[in-house]
Design an enzyme around this catalytic site. Structure first.
Site, PDB file in Angstrom:
ATOM      1  N   GLY A  29       0.764  -1.173  -0.015  1.00  0.00           N
ATOM      2  CA  GLY A  29      -0.108  -0.071   0.057  1.00  0.00           C
ATOM      3  C   GLY A  29       0.903   1.322   0.024  1.00  0.00           C
ATOM      4  O   GLY A  29       2.125   1.231   0.223  1.00  0.00           O
ATOM      5  N   SER A  30       0.008   2.297  -0.186  1.00  0.00           N
ATOM      6  CA  SER A  30       0.818   3.701  -0.006  1.00  0.00           C
ATOM      7  C   SER A  30       1.641   4.013   1.035  1.00  0.00           C
ATOM      8  O   SER A  30       2.581   4.793   0.801  1.00  0.00           O
ATOM      9  CB  SER A  30      -0.029   4.545  -0.471  1.00  0.00           C
ATOM     10  OG  SER A  30      -1.099   4.879   0.275  1.00  0.00           O
ATOM     11  N   THR A  31       1.181   3.550   2.429  1.00  0.00           N
ATOM     12  CA  THR A  31       1.828   3.982   3.292  1.00  0.00           C
ATOM     13  C   THR A  31       2.978   3.119   3.638  1.00  0.00           C
ATOM     14  O   THR A  31       4.210   3.337   3.884  1.00  0.00           O
ATOM     15  CB  THR A  31       0.904   3.896   4.674  1.00  0.00           C
ATOM     16  OG1 THR A  31      -0.406   4.436   4.142  1.00  0.00           O
ATOM     17  CG2 THR A  31       1.565   4.642   5.951  1.00  0.00           C
ATOM     18  N   GLY A  85       0.493  -1.344   6.307  1.00  0.00           N
ATOM     19  CA  GLY A  85      -0.664  -0.321   6.505  1.00  0.00           C
ATOM     20  C   GLY A  85      -2.026  -1.056   6.969  1.00  0.00           C
ATOM     21  O   GLY A  85      -2.098  -2.207   7.134  1.00  0.00           O
ATOM     22  N   ALA A  86      -3.170  -0.291   7.054  1.00  0.00           N
ATOM     23  CA  ALA A  86      -4.220  -0.591   7.247  1.00  0.00           C
ATOM     24  C   ALA A  86      -5.483   0.248   6.785  1.00  0.00           C
ATOM     25  O   ALA A  86      -5.089   1.712   6.432  1.00  0.00           O
ATOM     26  CB  ALA A  86      -4.779  -0.755   8.582  1.00  0.00           C
ATOM     27  N   ASP A  87      -6.665  -0.003   6.358  1.00  0.00           N
ATOM     28  CA  ASP A  87      -7.787   0.986   6.268  1.00  0.00           C
ATOM     29  C   ASP A  87      -8.305   1.277   7.103  1.00  0.00           C
ATOM     30  O   ASP A  87      -8.988   2.557   7.281  1.00  0.00           O
ATOM     31  CB  ASP A  87      -8.419  -0.092   5.018  1.00  0.00           C
ATOM     32  CG  ASP A  87      -7.777  -0.335   3.868  1.00  0.00           C
ATOM     33  OD1 ASP A  87      -7.004   0.330   3.355  1.00  0.00           O
ATOM     34  OD2 ASP A  87      -7.685  -1.523   3.721  1.00  0.00           O
ATOM     35  N   LYS A  97      -8.376  -4.433   6.749  1.00  0.00           N
ATOM     36  CA  LYS A  97      -7.283  -4.326   5.510  1.00  0.00           C
ATOM     37  C   LYS A  97      -7.667  -4.916   4.278  1.00  0.00           C
ATOM     38  O   LYS A  97      -8.718  -5.654   4.318  1.00  0.00           O
ATOM     39  CB  LYS A  97      -5.882  -5.058   6.035  1.00  0.00           C
ATOM     40  CG  LYS A  97      -5.136  -4.469   7.268  1.00  0.00           C
ATOM     41  CD  LYS A  97      -3.760  -5.210   7.564  1.00  0.00           C
ATOM     42  CE  LYS A  97      -2.833  -5.643   6.710  1.00  0.00           C
ATOM     43  NZ  LYS A  97      -2.423  -4.368   5.580  1.00  0.00           N
ATOM     44  N   GLU A 106      -1.086 -10.681   3.085  1.00  0.00           N
ATOM     45  CA  GLU A 106      -0.779  -9.868   4.302  1.00  0.00           C
ATOM     46  C   GLU A 106      -1.214 -10.738   5.605  1.00  0.00           C
ATOM     47  O   GLU A 106      -0.539 -10.718   6.520  1.00  0.00           O
ATOM     48  CB  GLU A 106      -1.794  -8.503   4.243  1.00  0.00           C
ATOM     49  CG  GLU A 106      -1.065  -7.616   3.129  1.00  0.00           C
ATOM     50  CD  GLU A 106      -1.957  -6.396   2.960  1.00  0.00           C
ATOM     51  OE1 GLU A 106      -1.506  -5.403   2.519  1.00  0.00           O
ATOM     52  OE2 GLU A 106      -3.205  -6.470   3.191  1.00  0.00           O
ATOM     53  N   LYS A 124      -7.355   7.161   9.448  1.00  0.00           N
ATOM     54  CA  LYS A 124      -7.964   5.599   9.525  1.00  0.00           C
ATOM     55  C   LYS A 124      -8.311   5.212  10.758  1.00  0.00           C
ATOM     56  O   LYS A 124      -8.632   4.216  11.090  1.00  0.00           O
ATOM     57  CB  LYS A 124      -6.566   4.890   9.199  1.00  0.00           C
ATOM     58  CG  LYS A 124      -5.714   5.299   7.912  1.00  0.00           C
ATOM     59  CD  LYS A 124      -6.475   4.577   6.679  1.00  0.00           C
ATOM     60  CE  LYS A 124      -5.886   4.879   5.397  1.00  0.00           C
ATOM     61  NZ  LYS A 124      -4.356   4.095   5.061  1.00  0.00           N
TER      62      LYS A 124
HETATM   63  C1  5RP Z   1      -3.292  -3.813   1.184  1.00  0.00           C
HETATM   64  C2  5RP Z   1      -3.704  -3.083   2.605  1.00  0.00           C
HETATM   65  C3  5RP Z   1      -3.222  -1.797   2.876  1.00  0.00           C
HETATM   66  O1  5RP Z   1      -2.323  -1.868   3.606  1.00  0.00           O
HETATM   67  C4  5RP Z   1      -4.473  -0.803   3.141  1.00  0.00           C
HETATM   68  O2  5RP Z   1      -5.074  -0.936   2.008  1.00  0.00           O
HETATM   69  C5  5RP Z   1      -3.548   0.447   3.141  1.00  0.00           C
HETATM   70  O3  5RP Z   1      -3.256   1.203   2.315  1.00  0.00           O
HETATM   71  P1  5RP Z   1      -2.699   2.506   1.918  1.00  0.00           P
HETATM   72  O4  5RP Z   1      -1.535   2.746   3.000  1.00  0.00           O
HETATM   73  O5  5RP Z   1      -2.391   2.951   0.410  1.00  0.00           O
HETATM   74  O6  5RP Z   1      -3.850   3.420   2.473  1.00  0.00           O
HETATM   75  O7  5RP Z   1      -4.325  -3.696   3.194  1.00  0.00           O
HETATM   76  O8  5RP Z   1      -4.298  -4.958   0.901  1.00  0.00           O
END
Ligand code: 5RP
Length: 227
Positions: A29-31, A85-87, A97, A106, A124
């Site tokens: 993910g982007s983080t 990361g996580a949503d 996630k 993951e 988040k």
């Molecule tokens: C990918 C994930 C990511 O960790 C989650 O979507 C967070 O991504 P981002 O840092 O881009 O918001 O679970 O499957």
């Protein structure tokens, strides 16, 4: 300070927990991207000897481009520390996630990990899971309409994830339904059990009791929450 700064700050704080000689899981993910870059600098600039595994094909590529050697998951016995990361993060440090599509790998990596560190910006953090994010559920393509009907019976609206007009295909070759719960998820343990017993479900995006630490980047400070 913009959203990218917050992601970078959370990720770089988490990388401070990486020690020379560790086996490290690299999230998706982007983080997590900023964590991979910082781990790459430990290897290429500071001479750390790390054994790394990746949670997605995308992460594997970014890691290699950053100077990190990536091993197959079966080549490691266990993982000292994973940064992902996580949503969503709730007050018990339970997670949703999978909006990045890598939930299956993951979860496999997290299950083999001693210390799972989650990196997020403060947007988040939610009072209840399902408040800002749907629950991603990875399903086999065989009979997926039937699987979706069973998911709907749990009280959600399952939406097939698409990319550029086509069904999104995971690294495992499966589909994802993003399951929208109108009131959020009140009983995540019970829900997880119900979702996992539907034939055709491969994995779900609830990560309960997985995170040991959550690094939250606020506009004015970094907070490290611990279980
Ligand atoms: C990918 C994930 C990511 O960790 C989650 O979507 C967070 O991504 P981002 O840092 O881009 O918001 O679970 O499957």
């Amino acid at each position: 300070m913009n959203a990218e700064d917050l992601k970078r700050m959370a990720a770089e704080k988490a990388v401070e927990f990486v020690e020379d000689g560790m086996t490290v899981g690299l999230g998706t993910g982007s983080t997590a991207y900023y964590a991979i870059k910082a781990v790459g600098r430990l290897v290429t600039e500071e001479g750390y000897e790390l054994t790394c595994v990746a949670t997605s094909l995308q992460t594997e590529r970014i890691a290699r481009e950053s100077g990190i050697e990536v091993l197959d998951m079966n080549a490691v016995e266990s993982i000292d520390l994973t940064i992902d990361g996580a949503d969503e993060v709730d007050p018990s440090l339970h997670l949703v996630k999978g909006l990045g599509g890598a939930l299956l790998r993951e979860k496999i990596v997290a299950a083999a990990t001693d210390t799972e560190i989650i990196v997020v910006d403060s947007s988040k953090v939610v009072p209840k899971l399902g408040t800002r994010s749907p629950l991603p559920v990875e399903v086999l393509s065989f009979g997926s309409d039937h699987t979706a009907r069973k998911l709907r019976a749990l009280g959600c609206d399952p939406v097939l994830r698409t990319k550029e007009g086509e069904a999104f295909i995971t690294d495992g070759g499966n589909l994802i339904y993003d399951c929208h719960f109108p009131e959020g998820m009140d009983h995540p343990y019970h829900l997880e059990m119900k979702v996992n017993t539907i034939p055709g479900v491969v994995e779900n995006g609830l990560f309960l009791d997985v995170a040991k630490k959550v690094v939250v980047a606020h506009p004015d400070r970094i907070e490290v929450l611990e279980r």
